[in-house]
Scaffold this active site. Sequence first.
Site, PDB file in Angstrom:
ATOM      1  N   HIS A  85       0.814  -1.226   0.000  1.00  0.00           N
ATOM      2  CA  HIS A  85       0.000   0.000   0.000  1.00  0.00           C
ATOM      3  C   HIS A  85       0.842   1.269   0.000  1.00  0.00           C
ATOM      4  O   HIS A  85       0.352   2.356  -0.279  1.00  0.00           O
ATOM      5  CB  HIS A  85      -0.947   0.003   1.214  1.00  0.00           C
ATOM      6  N   ASP A 123       3.403   9.571  -1.202  1.00  0.00           N
ATOM      7  CA  ASP A 123       2.210   8.828  -0.808  1.00  0.00           C
ATOM      8  C   ASP A 123       2.051   7.669  -1.779  1.00  0.00           C
ATOM      9  O   ASP A 123       2.149   7.879  -2.998  1.00  0.00           O
ATOM     10  CB  ASP A 123       0.969   9.752  -0.893  1.00  0.00           C
TER      11      ASP A 123
END
Length: 479
Positions: free
Chosen positions: A168, A374
Amino acid sequence: MAGSPRLITVSNRLPVTVSATTDGFALEQSAGGLATGMRGPHEQLDGIWIGWPGEISRIDGARRGELMRKLEAGGLIPVTISKEEQQVFYEDISNAVLWPICHDRLDQLPLRVEGWDVYERVNRRFADAVVEHYRPGDLIWIHDYQLLRLPALVRERLPHARIGFFLHVPFPNPEIFFALPTRRWLVEGVMGADVVGFHTRRWRGHFTAALRRLFHIEMDADSTVAWEERRVSLGIFPMGVNAAELDRQASAQEVSAARLEFRAGISKLVVGIDRLDYSKGIPRRLLAFEQLLLAHPEWRERVRLIQVAVPSRGNLSSYRKARAEVDALVGRINGDLSTPTWSPIRYLYRSVPQTTLLALYRAADVMLVTPARDGMNLVCKEFAASRVDEDGVLVLSEFAGAADELTDALLVNPYDVDGVAETVHEALTMPGAERRRRMRALRAQTLEHDVHQWADRFISALQEHEPAPARLDATESFD
Ligand code: GDG
Protein backbone atom coordinates in the site's frame (compact mmCIF):
# COMPACT_ATOMS: atom_id res chain seq x y z
CA MET A 1 -20.15 -16.91 -4.46
CA ALA A 2 -20.86 -20.47 -5.55
CA GLY A 3 -17.91 -22.17 -7.18
CA SER A 4 -15.52 -19.36 -6.29
CA PRO A 5 -12.43 -20.06 -4.25
CA ARG A 6 -12.34 -18.91 -0.65
CA LEU A 7 -10.33 -15.80 0.14
CA ILE A 8 -7.93 -15.52 3.07
CA THR A 9 -7.14 -11.85 3.68
CA VAL A 10 -4.12 -11.13 5.89
CA SER A 11 -3.37 -7.66 7.20
CA ASN A 12 -1.65 -6.26 10.26
CA ARG A 13 -5.01 -5.17 11.73
CA LEU A 14 -8.37 -6.84 11.51
CA PRO A 15 -11.14 -4.71 9.95
CA VAL A 16 -12.56 -4.29 13.46
CA THR A 17 -10.82 -2.92 16.52
CA VAL A 18 -11.49 -4.49 19.88
CA SER A 19 -11.11 -2.49 23.05
CA ALA A 20 -11.56 -3.47 26.69
CA THR A 21 -14.41 -1.68 28.52
CA THR A 22 -15.46 -1.78 32.18
CA ASP A 23 -18.11 -4.41 31.45
CA GLY A 24 -16.29 -6.43 28.78
CA PHE A 25 -15.30 -5.27 25.31
CA ALA A 26 -16.38 -3.08 22.43
CA LEU A 27 -16.03 -3.90 18.73
CA GLU A 28 -15.66 -1.08 16.26
CA GLN A 29 -15.53 -1.29 12.46
CA SER A 30 -12.35 0.22 11.02
CA ALA A 31 -13.04 2.95 8.47
CA GLY A 32 -9.76 3.05 6.47
CA GLY A 33 -9.36 2.27 2.79
CA LEU A 34 -8.04 -1.25 3.21
CA ALA A 35 -10.87 -2.30 5.53
CA THR A 36 -13.56 -0.79 3.28
CA GLY A 37 -12.01 -2.16 0.12
CA MET A 38 -11.59 -5.72 1.31
CA ARG A 39 -14.95 -6.02 3.11
CA GLY A 40 -16.81 -6.80 -0.17
CA PRO A 41 -14.54 -9.62 -1.36
CA HIS A 42 -14.27 -10.94 2.21
CA GLU A 43 -18.06 -11.35 2.38
CA GLN A 44 -18.63 -12.49 -1.20
CA LEU A 45 -15.85 -15.06 -1.23
CA ASP A 46 -16.88 -16.62 2.07
CA GLY A 47 -13.61 -15.29 3.38
CA ILE A 48 -11.58 -15.40 6.51
CA TRP A 49 -9.50 -12.45 7.63
CA ILE A 50 -6.38 -12.86 9.74
CA GLY A 51 -4.98 -9.92 11.72
CA TRP A 52 -4.29 -8.27 15.05
CA PRO A 53 -7.50 -7.37 16.89
CA GLY A 54 -6.06 -4.63 19.13
CA GLU A 55 -4.94 -4.82 22.74
CA ILE A 56 -7.13 -7.55 24.30
CA SER A 57 -4.98 -8.73 27.21
CA ARG A 58 -7.32 -7.01 29.72
CA ILE A 59 -10.35 -8.97 28.51
CA ASP A 60 -10.77 -11.87 30.92
CA GLY A 61 -11.71 -15.57 30.50
CA ALA A 62 -15.48 -15.69 29.91
CA ARG A 63 -15.56 -12.39 28.03
CA ARG A 64 -12.58 -13.52 25.95
CA GLY A 65 -14.54 -16.62 24.89
CA GLU A 66 -17.51 -14.49 23.86
CA LEU A 67 -15.21 -12.18 21.88
CA MET A 68 -13.59 -15.09 20.05
CA ARG A 69 -17.01 -16.48 19.09
CA LYS A 70 -18.12 -13.08 17.79
CA LEU A 71 -14.98 -12.68 15.70
CA GLU A 72 -15.22 -16.20 14.37
CA ALA A 73 -18.84 -15.66 13.30
CA GLY A 74 -17.59 -12.84 11.06
CA GLY A 75 -14.73 -14.96 9.69
CA LEU A 76 -12.15 -12.96 11.65
CA ILE A 77 -9.12 -14.79 13.04
CA PRO A 78 -7.19 -12.83 15.67
CA VAL A 79 -3.41 -13.15 15.85
CA THR A 80 -2.08 -12.73 19.37
CA ILE A 81 0.87 -10.37 19.70
CA SER A 82 2.26 -9.46 23.13
CA LYS A 83 2.68 -5.83 24.13
CA GLU A 84 6.47 -6.15 23.94
CA GLU A 85 6.34 -7.76 20.49
CA GLN A 86 3.89 -5.14 19.26
CA GLN A 87 6.27 -2.42 20.41
CA VAL A 88 9.17 -3.82 18.36
CA PHE A 89 7.29 -5.29 15.37
CA TYR A 90 4.84 -2.44 14.84
CA GLU A 91 6.40 0.68 16.33
CA ASP A 92 10.18 0.17 16.15
CA ILE A 93 10.48 -1.69 12.85
CA SER A 94 7.29 -1.17 10.80
CA ASN A 95 6.59 2.46 11.66
CA ALA A 96 10.00 3.79 12.69
CA VAL A 97 12.11 2.06 10.00
CA LEU A 98 10.07 0.66 7.10
CA TRP A 99 7.63 3.59 6.89
CA PRO A 100 10.35 6.29 6.63
CA ILE A 101 12.37 4.15 4.17
CA CYS A 102 9.29 3.70 1.95
CA HIS A 103 8.66 7.47 2.08
CA ASP A 104 12.23 8.51 1.25
CA ARG A 105 13.02 9.77 4.74
CA LEU A 106 16.42 8.36 5.63
CA ASP A 107 16.77 11.32 8.02
CA GLN A 108 13.98 9.83 10.18
CA LEU A 109 15.77 6.51 10.75
CA PRO A 110 16.88 5.78 14.31
CA LEU A 111 20.67 5.66 14.72
CA ARG A 112 20.52 1.97 15.56
CA VAL A 113 17.93 -0.42 14.26
CA GLU A 114 17.21 -3.49 16.33
CA GLY A 115 14.31 -5.91 16.24
CA TRP A 116 14.31 -7.69 12.87
CA ASP A 117 14.18 -10.97 14.82
CA VAL A 118 10.90 -9.87 16.40
CA TYR A 119 9.58 -8.70 12.99
CA GLU A 120 10.31 -12.23 11.69
CA ARG A 121 8.78 -13.88 14.77
CA VAL A 122 5.53 -11.93 14.42
CA ASN A 123 5.40 -12.60 10.66
CA ARG A 124 5.82 -16.32 11.57
CA ARG A 125 2.88 -16.03 13.95
CA PHE A 126 0.76 -14.77 11.02
CA ALA A 127 2.09 -17.66 8.90
CA ASP A 128 1.00 -20.14 11.61
CA ALA A 129 -2.53 -18.74 11.45
CA VAL A 130 -2.60 -18.89 7.63
CA VAL A 131 -1.37 -22.50 7.57
CA GLU A 132 -3.81 -23.52 10.31
CA HIS A 133 -6.82 -22.18 8.41
CA TYR A 134 -5.75 -22.87 4.83
CA ARG A 135 -7.74 -25.30 2.70
CA PRO A 136 -6.50 -26.41 -0.76
CA GLY A 137 -7.86 -24.05 -3.42
CA ASP A 138 -7.97 -20.98 -1.14
CA LEU A 139 -6.57 -17.67 -2.36
CA ILE A 140 -4.28 -15.94 0.15
CA TRP A 141 -4.01 -12.15 -0.11
CA ILE A 142 -1.41 -10.52 2.17
CA HIS A 143 -1.30 -6.75 2.71
CA ASP A 144 1.41 -4.21 3.30
CA TYR A 145 4.80 -3.38 4.74
CA GLN A 146 4.27 -4.93 8.17
CA LEU A 147 4.14 -8.36 6.51
CA LEU A 148 6.96 -8.26 3.96
CA ARG A 149 8.37 -11.60 5.15
CA LEU A 150 5.04 -13.40 5.24
CA PRO A 151 4.72 -14.54 1.59
CA ALA A 152 7.98 -16.52 1.80
CA LEU A 153 7.13 -17.89 5.25
CA VAL A 154 3.80 -19.19 3.95
CA ARG A 155 5.38 -20.48 0.70
CA GLU A 156 7.86 -22.59 2.73
CA ARG A 157 4.96 -24.46 4.31
CA LEU A 158 2.37 -24.33 1.52
CA PRO A 159 4.44 -24.62 -1.66
CA HIS A 160 1.43 -24.82 -4.00
CA ALA A 161 -0.83 -22.23 -2.44
CA ARG A 162 -1.84 -19.16 -4.44
CA ILE A 163 -0.35 -16.23 -2.58
CA GLY A 164 -0.82 -12.55 -3.44
CA PHE A 165 0.92 -9.59 -1.84
CA PHE A 166 -0.09 -5.94 -2.18
CA LEU A 167 2.08 -3.03 -1.03
CA HIS A 168 0.00 0.00 0.00
CA VAL A 169 3.01 2.31 0.42
CA PRO A 170 5.63 3.24 -2.19
CA PHE A 171 8.45 0.79 -2.84
CA PRO A 172 11.42 3.14 -2.52
CA ASN A 173 14.20 3.76 -4.97
CA PRO A 174 17.00 1.18 -4.35
CA GLU A 175 19.36 4.08 -3.51
CA ILE A 176 17.23 4.51 -0.40
CA PHE A 177 16.05 0.95 0.16
CA PHE A 178 19.63 -0.31 0.18
CA ALA A 179 20.27 1.55 3.43
CA LEU A 180 18.56 -1.41 5.09
CA PRO A 181 21.01 -4.20 5.94
CA THR A 182 18.01 -6.55 5.65
CA ARG A 183 17.19 -5.47 2.06
CA ARG A 184 17.83 -8.88 0.47
CA TRP A 185 15.90 -10.79 3.12
CA LEU A 186 12.90 -8.45 2.79
CA VAL A 187 12.72 -8.78 -1.00
CA GLU A 188 13.06 -12.58 -0.67
CA GLY A 189 10.09 -12.41 1.68
CA VAL A 190 7.91 -10.61 -0.88
CA MET A 191 8.98 -12.96 -3.69
CA GLY A 192 7.28 -15.83 -1.89
CA ALA A 193 4.08 -14.51 -3.52
CA ASP A 194 2.71 -15.46 -6.95
CA VAL A 195 1.36 -11.98 -7.63
CA VAL A 196 2.94 -8.85 -6.18
CA GLY A 197 0.85 -5.70 -6.58
CA PHE A 198 1.82 -2.02 -6.52
CA HIS A 199 -0.29 1.13 -6.87
CA THR A 200 1.85 2.60 -9.67
CA ARG A 201 4.36 1.80 -12.39
CA ARG A 202 6.96 3.86 -10.53
CA TRP A 203 6.81 1.74 -7.33
CA ARG A 204 7.05 -1.43 -9.44
CA GLY A 205 10.00 0.09 -11.29
CA HIS A 206 11.82 0.63 -8.01
CA PHE A 207 11.12 -2.98 -7.04
CA THR A 208 12.42 -4.38 -10.33
CA ALA A 209 15.52 -2.18 -9.97
CA ALA A 210 16.09 -3.74 -6.54
CA LEU A 211 15.64 -7.25 -8.03
CA ARG A 212 18.17 -6.42 -10.75
CA ARG A 213 20.77 -5.15 -8.30
CA LEU A 214 20.27 -7.82 -5.66
CA PHE A 215 19.72 -10.92 -7.80
CA HIS A 216 20.65 -9.90 -11.39
CA ILE A 217 17.21 -10.83 -12.67
CA GLU A 218 14.92 -8.91 -15.04
CA MET A 219 11.18 -8.62 -15.46
CA ASP A 220 9.95 -10.08 -18.78
CA ALA A 221 7.55 -8.43 -21.24
CA ASP A 222 4.62 -10.27 -19.63
CA SER A 223 5.42 -8.59 -16.27
CA THR A 224 6.70 -11.78 -14.68
CA VAL A 225 10.05 -12.69 -13.14
CA ALA A 226 11.57 -16.16 -12.84
CA TRP A 227 12.06 -17.00 -9.18
CA GLU A 228 13.17 -20.41 -7.98
CA GLU A 229 10.91 -22.85 -9.88
CA ARG A 230 8.07 -20.34 -10.17
CA ARG A 231 7.16 -17.20 -12.04
CA VAL A 232 6.18 -14.20 -9.99
CA SER A 233 3.83 -11.68 -11.57
CA LEU A 234 4.49 -8.00 -10.78
CA GLY A 235 1.28 -6.06 -11.38
CA ILE A 236 -0.01 -2.51 -11.18
CA PHE A 237 -3.31 -2.18 -9.32
CA PRO A 238 -4.13 1.44 -8.45
CA MET A 239 -6.45 1.34 -5.45
CA GLY A 240 -9.75 3.22 -5.63
CA VAL A 241 -12.44 4.23 -3.16
CA ASN A 242 -16.02 3.11 -2.53
CA ALA A 243 -17.14 5.83 -4.93
CA ALA A 244 -20.82 4.96 -5.45
CA GLU A 245 -21.35 4.75 -1.69
CA LEU A 246 -19.57 8.09 -1.07
CA ASP A 247 -21.60 9.68 -3.83
CA ARG A 248 -24.77 8.43 -2.12
CA GLN A 249 -23.72 9.48 1.40
CA ALA A 250 -22.57 12.91 0.22
CA SER A 251 -26.08 13.75 -1.01
CA ALA A 252 -27.61 13.29 2.46
CA GLN A 253 -29.45 16.23 4.01
CA GLU A 254 -27.23 16.37 7.11
CA VAL A 255 -24.11 16.62 4.93
CA SER A 256 -25.55 19.60 3.04
CA ALA A 257 -26.46 21.32 6.31
CA ALA A 258 -22.98 20.85 7.81
CA ARG A 259 -21.45 22.04 4.54
CA LEU A 260 -23.14 25.43 4.87
CA GLU A 261 -21.79 25.91 8.40
CA PHE A 262 -18.19 25.55 7.22
CA ARG A 263 -18.68 28.25 4.62
CA ALA A 264 -20.32 30.79 6.90
CA GLY A 265 -18.57 34.19 7.01
CA ILE A 266 -16.08 33.62 4.19
CA SER A 267 -16.27 33.56 0.42
CA LYS A 268 -13.78 30.76 -0.34
CA LEU A 269 -12.77 27.64 1.55
CA VAL A 270 -9.60 25.57 1.17
CA VAL A 271 -9.48 22.15 2.88
CA GLY A 272 -6.73 19.69 3.86
CA ILE A 273 -7.39 16.29 5.48
CA ASP A 274 -4.57 13.95 6.48
CA ARG A 275 -3.25 11.67 9.17
CA LEU A 276 -0.67 13.76 10.98
CA ASP A 277 2.31 12.17 9.28
CA TYR A 278 5.56 13.74 8.11
CA SER A 279 5.01 12.23 4.65
CA LYS A 280 1.82 14.25 4.09
CA GLY A 281 3.53 17.62 3.54
CA ILE A 282 1.44 19.64 6.04
CA PRO A 283 4.09 22.22 7.11
CA ARG A 284 4.95 23.32 3.56
CA ARG A 285 1.23 23.38 2.74
CA LEU A 286 0.69 25.84 5.60
CA LEU A 287 3.56 27.97 4.35
CA ALA A 288 2.06 27.94 0.86
CA PHE A 289 -1.25 29.12 2.24
CA GLU A 290 0.52 31.91 4.12
CA GLN A 291 2.36 32.84 0.92
CA LEU A 292 -0.98 33.06 -0.93
CA LEU A 293 -2.15 35.65 1.60
CA LEU A 294 1.14 37.58 1.41
CA ALA A 295 1.35 37.60 -2.40
CA HIS A 296 -2.39 38.16 -2.94
CA PRO A 297 -3.61 40.25 0.00
CA GLU A 298 -7.02 40.56 -1.66
CA TRP A 299 -7.75 37.07 -0.24
CA ARG A 300 -7.35 38.21 3.37
CA GLU A 301 -10.60 38.03 5.30
CA ARG A 302 -12.16 36.21 2.32
CA VAL A 303 -10.51 32.79 2.33
CA ARG A 304 -9.92 30.20 5.05
CA LEU A 305 -7.99 26.95 5.26
CA ILE A 306 -9.53 24.17 7.36
CA GLN A 307 -6.85 21.59 8.09
CA VAL A 308 -7.88 18.32 9.75
CA ALA A 309 -4.89 16.39 11.10
CA VAL A 310 -5.85 13.00 12.48
CA PRO A 311 -3.69 11.91 15.43
CA SER A 312 -1.42 9.09 14.36
CA ARG A 313 1.44 7.05 15.86
CA GLY A 314 1.86 9.42 18.79
CA ASN A 315 4.19 6.96 20.55
CA LEU A 316 6.96 7.78 18.08
CA SER A 317 9.06 10.87 18.69
CA SER A 318 9.19 11.66 14.94
CA TYR A 319 5.39 12.01 14.97
CA ARG A 320 5.40 14.13 18.11
CA LYS A 321 7.95 16.39 16.44
CA ALA A 322 5.81 16.63 13.31
CA ARG A 323 2.85 17.59 15.47
CA ALA A 324 4.81 20.27 17.32
CA GLU A 325 5.97 21.72 13.99
CA VAL A 326 2.41 21.94 12.65
CA ASP A 327 1.10 23.41 15.95
CA ALA A 328 3.80 26.08 15.92
CA LEU A 329 3.24 27.03 12.28
CA VAL A 330 -0.53 27.32 12.65
CA GLY A 331 -0.03 29.49 15.74
CA ARG A 332 2.51 31.76 14.07
CA ILE A 333 0.57 32.23 10.83
CA ASN A 334 -2.72 32.87 12.62
CA GLY A 335 -0.93 35.24 15.02
CA ASP A 336 0.68 37.19 12.15
CA LEU A 337 -2.31 37.44 9.83
CA SER A 338 -5.56 37.22 11.83
CA THR A 339 -7.82 40.23 12.17
CA PRO A 340 -10.42 40.76 14.93
CA THR A 341 -13.08 39.13 12.74
CA TRP A 342 -11.13 36.52 10.77
CA SER A 343 -8.36 33.96 11.17
CA PRO A 344 -6.81 32.30 8.13
CA ILE A 345 -6.39 28.74 9.43
CA ARG A 346 -8.81 26.58 11.37
CA TYR A 347 -6.89 23.59 12.63
CA LEU A 348 -8.48 20.41 14.00
CA TYR A 349 -6.12 17.90 15.57
CA ARG A 350 -8.58 15.03 15.78
CA SER A 351 -10.47 12.51 13.72
CA VAL A 352 -13.84 13.79 12.50
CA PRO A 353 -17.02 11.72 11.93
CA GLN A 354 -17.82 10.54 8.42
CA THR A 355 -20.61 13.14 7.98
CA THR A 356 -18.21 15.96 8.83
CA LEU A 357 -15.59 14.51 6.51
CA LEU A 358 -18.08 14.44 3.62
CA ALA A 359 -19.35 17.93 4.48
CA LEU A 360 -15.77 19.23 4.33
CA TYR A 361 -15.21 17.59 0.95
CA ARG A 362 -18.45 19.16 -0.28
CA ALA A 363 -17.75 22.57 1.23
CA ALA A 364 -14.26 22.97 -0.26
CA ASP A 365 -13.63 25.33 -3.16
CA VAL A 366 -10.12 23.91 -3.24
CA MET A 367 -8.91 20.60 -1.82
CA LEU A 368 -5.21 20.61 -1.02
CA VAL A 369 -3.55 17.19 -1.13
CA THR A 370 0.19 17.83 -1.11
CA PRO A 371 2.12 14.85 0.31
CA ALA A 372 5.88 14.70 -0.18
CA ARG A 373 5.35 10.96 -0.84
CA ASP A 374 2.21 8.83 -0.81
CA GLY A 375 1.67 5.30 -2.11
CA MET A 376 -1.69 6.31 -3.56
CA ASN A 377 -3.71 8.77 -1.38
CA LEU A 378 -7.39 8.05 -1.05
CA VAL A 379 -8.46 11.46 0.30
CA CYS A 380 -8.25 13.05 -3.17
CA LYS A 381 -10.37 10.26 -4.68
CA GLU A 382 -12.92 10.54 -1.87
CA PHE A 383 -13.10 14.29 -2.56
CA ALA A 384 -13.95 13.69 -6.23
CA ALA A 385 -16.47 10.93 -5.41
CA SER A 386 -18.25 13.24 -2.93
CA ARG A 387 -18.64 16.19 -5.33
CA VAL A 388 -22.16 15.41 -6.49
CA ASP A 389 -22.39 19.08 -7.55
CA GLU A 390 -19.46 18.56 -10.01
CA ASP A 391 -17.66 21.58 -8.59
CA GLY A 392 -14.47 22.19 -6.60
CA VAL A 393 -10.79 22.10 -7.63
CA LEU A 394 -8.25 19.47 -6.60
CA VAL A 395 -4.65 20.60 -6.08
CA LEU A 396 -2.60 17.41 -5.98
CA SER A 397 1.05 16.60 -5.35
CA GLU A 398 2.86 15.03 -8.28
CA PHE A 399 4.49 12.72 -5.70
CA ALA A 400 1.24 10.99 -4.70
CA GLY A 401 0.51 7.74 -6.54
CA ALA A 402 -2.93 9.16 -7.39
CA ALA A 403 -1.31 11.82 -9.63
CA ASP A 404 -0.79 9.18 -12.35
CA GLU A 405 -4.56 8.78 -12.71
CA LEU A 406 -6.04 12.12 -11.61
CA THR A 407 -4.58 14.15 -14.42
CA ASP A 408 -7.43 16.69 -14.29
CA ALA A 409 -6.22 17.92 -10.93
CA LEU A 410 -3.84 20.88 -10.79
CA LEU A 411 -0.58 19.02 -10.17
CA VAL A 412 2.05 20.68 -7.96
CA ASN A 413 5.53 20.09 -6.61
CA PRO A 414 4.89 20.14 -2.84
CA TYR A 415 8.45 21.34 -2.15
CA ASP A 416 7.85 24.48 -4.21
CA VAL A 417 6.05 26.64 -1.64
CA ASP A 418 5.66 29.66 -3.96
CA GLY A 419 4.49 27.43 -6.80
CA VAL A 420 1.82 25.80 -4.62
CA ALA A 421 0.66 29.27 -3.44
CA GLU A 422 0.25 30.41 -7.05
CA THR A 423 -1.60 27.21 -7.97
CA VAL A 424 -4.05 27.74 -5.08
CA HIS A 425 -4.60 31.27 -6.43
CA GLU A 426 -5.24 29.80 -9.88
CA ALA A 427 -7.68 27.30 -8.36
CA LEU A 428 -9.53 30.02 -6.43
CA THR A 429 -9.94 32.13 -9.56
CA MET A 430 -10.66 29.32 -12.03
CA PRO A 431 -13.78 29.96 -14.16
CA GLY A 432 -16.78 27.77 -13.29
CA ALA A 433 -16.88 26.03 -16.68
CA GLU A 434 -13.31 24.81 -16.34
CA ARG A 435 -13.86 23.73 -12.73
CA ARG A 436 -16.80 21.62 -13.80
CA ARG A 437 -15.02 20.13 -16.80
CA ARG A 438 -12.13 19.04 -14.60
CA MET A 439 -14.36 17.74 -11.80
CA ARG A 440 -16.53 15.74 -14.20
CA ALA A 441 -13.39 14.05 -15.52
CA LEU A 442 -12.08 13.37 -11.99
CA ARG A 443 -15.42 11.91 -10.95
CA ALA A 444 -15.70 9.70 -14.03
CA GLN A 445 -12.22 8.34 -13.29
CA THR A 446 -12.96 7.74 -9.61
CA LEU A 447 -16.38 6.16 -10.15
CA GLU A 448 -15.11 3.81 -12.85
CA HIS A 449 -11.88 2.71 -11.15
CA ASP A 450 -13.30 2.15 -7.70
CA VAL A 451 -12.19 -0.05 -4.83
CA HIS A 452 -14.33 -2.96 -5.99
CA GLN A 453 -12.67 -2.94 -9.39
CA TRP A 454 -9.28 -2.84 -7.63
CA ALA A 455 -10.06 -5.90 -5.51
CA ASP A 456 -11.61 -7.79 -8.46
CA ARG A 457 -8.59 -7.12 -10.68
CA PHE A 458 -6.14 -8.34 -8.04
CA ILE A 459 -8.16 -11.45 -7.21
CA SER A 460 -8.54 -12.31 -10.93
CA ALA A 461 -4.79 -11.91 -11.45
CA LEU A 462 -4.16 -14.27 -8.56
CA GLN A 463 -6.71 -16.80 -9.82
CA GLU A 464 -5.33 -16.73 -13.34
CA HIS A 465 -1.73 -17.06 -12.22
CA GLU A 466 0.01 -20.21 -13.37
CA PRO A 467 0.27 -22.30 -10.19
CA ALA A 468 3.65 -23.26 -8.75
CA PRO A 469 4.83 -26.55 -10.33
CA ALA A 470 4.50 -29.62 -8.15
CA ARG A 471 7.79 -30.57 -6.58
CA LEU A 472 8.66 -34.15 -5.72
CA ASP A 473 10.23 -33.13 -2.43
CA ALA A 474 7.42 -30.91 -1.23
CA THR A 475 4.34 -32.00 0.65
CA GLU A 476 1.53 -29.67 1.51
CA SER A 477 0.95 -29.45 5.23
CA PHE A 478 -2.44 -28.16 6.18
CA ASP A 479 -2.86 -30.13 9.32
C1 GDG B 1 -2.04 4.21 3.20
C2 GDG B 1 -1.03 4.84 2.22
C3 GDG B 1 -2.73 4.59 0.39
C4 GDG B 1 -8.79 10.61 7.30
N1 GDG B 1 -9.18 11.47 8.24
C5 GDG B 1 -10.37 11.04 8.69
C6 GDG B 1 -10.72 9.89 7.98
N2 GDG B 1 -9.72 9.65 7.15
C7 GDG B 1 -9.67 8.52 6.21
C8 GDG B 1 -9.82 9.02 4.79
C9 GDG B 1 -9.13 7.91 4.00
C10 GDG B 1 -8.08 7.37 4.97
O1 GDG B 1 -8.42 7.86 6.26
C11 GDG B 1 -6.68 7.89 4.63
O2 GDG B 1 -6.21 7.19 3.52
P1 GDG B 1 -4.96 7.71 2.66
O3 GDG B 1 -4.88 6.86 1.46
O4 GDG B 1 -5.15 9.14 2.30
O5 GDG B 1 -3.68 7.62 3.58
P2 GDG B 1 -2.96 6.52 4.56
O6 GDG B 1 -3.70 6.38 5.82
O7 GDG B 1 -1.55 7.00 4.70
O8 GDG B 1 -3.01 5.12 3.75
C12 GDG B 1 -1.77 5.56 1.10
C13 GDG B 1 -3.59 3.83 1.39
O9 GDG B 1 -2.80 3.23 2.43
C14 GDG B 1 -4.39 2.73 0.70
O10 GDG B 1 -3.57 1.86 -0.02
O11 GDG B 1 -3.57 5.35 -0.45
O12 GDG B 1 -0.85 6.08 0.16
O13 GDG B 1 -0.14 5.74 2.89
O14 GDG B 1 -10.04 6.87 3.71
O15 GDG B 1 -11.18 9.19 4.54
N3 GDG B 1 -11.88 9.24 8.18
C15 GDG B 1 -12.74 9.74 9.12
N4 GDG B 1 -12.43 10.84 9.86
C16 GDG B 1 -11.27 11.51 9.69
O16 GDG B 1 -11.02 12.51 10.40
N5 GDG B 1 -13.92 9.14 9.31
